[in-house]
Design a protein around this motif. Structure first.
Motif, short mmCIF file in Angstrom:
data_model
loop_
_atom_site.label_atom_id
_atom_site.label_comp_id
_atom_site.label_asym_id
_atom_site.label_seq_id
_atom_site.Cartn_x
_atom_site.Cartn_y
_atom_site.Cartn_z
N LEU A 22 21.04 20.23 41.28
CA LEU A 22 19.73 20.78 41.64
C LEU A 22 18.74 19.67 41.97
CD1 LEU A 22 19.02 23.70 39.17
CD2 LEU A 22 19.77 23.81 41.52
N MET A 69 16.80 19.06 45.35
CA MET A 69 15.34 19.03 45.35
C MET A 69 14.81 17.79 46.09
SD MET A 69 13.37 20.04 41.90
CE MET A 69 12.73 21.69 41.81
N ALA A 74 15.60 24.23 38.07
CA ALA A 74 14.64 23.13 38.17
C ALA A 74 13.48 23.63 39.01
CB ALA A 74 15.28 21.91 38.82
N VAL A 75 12.28 23.31 38.57
CA VAL A 75 11.11 23.82 39.27
C VAL A 75 10.02 22.74 39.26
CG1 VAL A 75 10.29 25.02 37.19
CG2 VAL A 75 9.49 25.75 39.43
N LEU A 76 9.36 22.58 40.42
CA LEU A 76 8.26 21.63 40.49
C LEU A 76 7.01 22.30 39.93
CD1 LEU A 76 8.67 19.96 44.00
CD2 LEU A 76 9.00 18.89 41.77
N LYS A 88 3.96 21.50 40.29
CA LYS A 88 2.89 21.61 41.29
C LYS A 88 3.03 22.87 42.14
CE LYS A 88 0.29 17.59 42.07
NZ LYS A 88 -0.41 16.77 43.06
N LYS A 109 2.94 12.71 35.98
CA LYS A 109 3.90 11.94 35.17
C LYS A 109 5.25 12.67 35.06
CE LYS A 109 1.07 9.69 31.60
NZ LYS A 109 0.76 9.91 30.18
N LYS A 125 8.64 17.90 36.96
CA LYS A 125 9.55 19.05 36.93
C LYS A 125 9.66 19.70 35.56
CE LYS A 125 12.70 16.93 40.10
NZ LYS A 125 13.96 16.23 40.17
N SER A 161 12.81 21.92 33.75
CA SER A 161 14.19 22.23 34.06
C SER A 161 14.88 22.91 32.89
CB SER A 161 14.95 20.97 34.47
OG SER A 161 14.95 20.05 33.42
#
Lengths: 302, 181
Positions: free
Chosen positions: A30, A34, B63-65, B67, B89, B92, B94
């Motif tokens: 992932l 990304m 997984a994720v940002l 922002k 800083k 992510k 996750s």
């Protein structure tokens, strides 16, 4: 070792390695995906408020957001104990600032100093990106001011004569999570100046920045330079201001010290008569309160 | 000869436990979190979550940002990133783990699963166990889950003046549609 034994061991090794191969970390896959699909992201929070102290910052309210700004300056520190070192007097500007889009905002204000009305438009031309593709944020700001204080001896002062303009380029960079700096070249135009020796068009430049020392507090400073030879009939000094920002939820509270009494670019940039050295210091504060007038739609229905 | 038989038996025994990887993935999964208090409702949603399911091994990862979370109030979004999760800083959040429960890939339907693993946010990792469902539908795997998260568990400090405006436990909703690309 017989052939069969070797085969058995071989099979076992194969099984074991295939087991490990399947354990290949999904999360790493992932993360790889990304980084491969990274999109452009803009730097946010270059400044907490829309004012460094007197100069506007590159920040503006988001679309549909209204900021109510109260800017307050007490009297001069050197005005003596009779005036309680300036605290008896006050200059106030009330302002409203509305985000038409995320990049364009419009503001109106009224200052008690010379009973001045002001109006401005601010547009974000460029936005600093997190990658190095755009190193700075640039906004353009145009302000019109009109002072309405009655001048009984100068009855010829009509609205045109009382109006002044400023055009500013706000160039800012967030260097790190703690440090942001802004350079503000400014062009001022006065429809009327006191004498023929004074210039109607005045150039000034503002330097300012903030240093964030906790997540919610910062120290700000700005120094605004007006090169000599432009305003000659009245004493004019560069404006130096220091501030302390405290952010709590929808409010930003700024405690400030400045040798300028006015808070408008056409006034504090080229009409600051006092200096820090002589104690012509104005203590005050800026408070801004954010109101969200527009609700965004959900990404997915609940 | 008996070694060969033993080998075949051994392989036959091992095989069912070592299913092949069958990867289903998405780059636009939905993750939202919600907080409700008397003073303030908070909602943040992100539809750019990355998720991958290995249906063979029953592993799952997200997984994720940070922002990418959109708040109805722009200022909240800024404070979320700047003051709370410090996304400059730690960009992510996750999750990596596995699920239990039968999800027959050849039979469309909604199957209950329990997802167990490690959730990482704000540089802090915590073990979580979450009930959810996986739906098999036309070759896709649709995952849905809802669970609670305490900001304090992830070392996210909330100042006293706003503590009453933020729920002690955030409700997190996850909705993903994974396919074999």
């Amino acid at each position: 070792m017989t052939k069969g034994k070797i085969f058995f061991v071989f099979i076992c090794i194969i099984s074991a390695t295939s087991l490990r191969a399947q354990d290949k970390d999904l999360l790493n896959m992932l993360n790889d995906s990304m980084s491969a699909h990274k999109s452009k992201t803009y730097v946010t929070g270059t400044f907490k408020a829309e004012y460094i102290i007197n100069t506007q910052t590159v920040e503006s309210p988001a679309a549909g957001n209204l900021n109510f700004v109260i800017q307050h300056r007490f009297g001069q520190l050197n005005s003596g104990s009779y005036n309680f070192f300036g605290l008896d007097n006050a200059t106030l500007r009330l302002g409203l600032d509305y985000g038409i889009t995320n990049d364009l905002d419009i503001g109106i204000g009224r200052s008690s100093y010379l009973k001045t009305f002001d109006m401005y438009l601010k547009y974000k031309l460029l936005k600093q990106t997190e990658s190095s593709s755009m190193p700075v944020s640039i906004s353009v700001l145009g302000t019109v001011t009109d002072f309405t204080e009655e001048e009984p001896t100068e009855t010829y002062l009509n609205t045109k004569y009382r109006t002044a303009y400023s055009a500013q380029l706000l160039i800012a960079r967030k260097f790190s999570r703690t440090l942001s700096l802004q350079v503000t070249p400014t062009y001022l135009h006065y429809n009327l100046v006191p004498t023929v020796n004074d210039k109607n068009d005045v150039f000034a430049v503002g330097l300012g920045g903030r240093y964030k020392f906790t997540n919610r507090m910062s120290i700000d400073a700005e120094y605004d330079i007006v090169p000599t030879g432009q305003v000659v009939s009245t004493p004019v000094h560069n404006s130096l201001s220091l501030g302390w920002d405290i952010e709590t939820g929808g409010h930003v509270f700024q405690l400030v010290f400045s040798n300028s009494q006015s808070m408008l670019p056409t006034q504090f940039l080229a009409q600051t008569p006092g200096t820090w050295g002589k104690g012509d210091i104005y203590f005050g504060f800026n408070i801004s309160r954010n109101f969200n007038l527009k609700k965004k739609q959900s990404l997915k229905p609940q | 000869m008996k070694f060969i038989i033993a080998a075949v038996v051994c392989v036959a025994l091992i095989r069912p436990a070592t299913a092949y990887s069958q990867l289903y993935a998405t780059r636009n999964g939905f993750v939202g979190f919600y907080s409700k208090t008397a003073m303030e409702d908070i909602k943040a949603e992100n539809n750019q979550a990355y998720a991958i399911i290995d249906a063979g091994k029953k592993n799952i990862a997200f997984a994720v940002l940070l922002k990418g979370f959109v708040f109805p109030k722009e200022l909240m979004q800024e404070h979320f990133n700047e003051n709370y999760v410090e996304s400059d800083k730690y960009p992510k959040a996750s999750f990596s783990g596995a699920y239990t429960g039968d999800v027959p890939l050849d039979k469309d339907g909604v199957y209950k699963v329990v997802v167990k693993g490690n959730l990482t946010l704000h540089n802090t990792t915590k073990a979580v166990e979450v009930p959810g469902t996986i739906e098999v539908k036309a070759g896709h795997l649709l995952g849905v889950a809802e669970f609670k998260v305490k900001p304090e568990d992830f070392n996210i400090s909330i100042p006293g003046v706003v503590r009453d405006k933020i729920d002690k436990e955030m409700t997190v909703k996850v909705n993903i549609d994974c396919s074999t690309k």
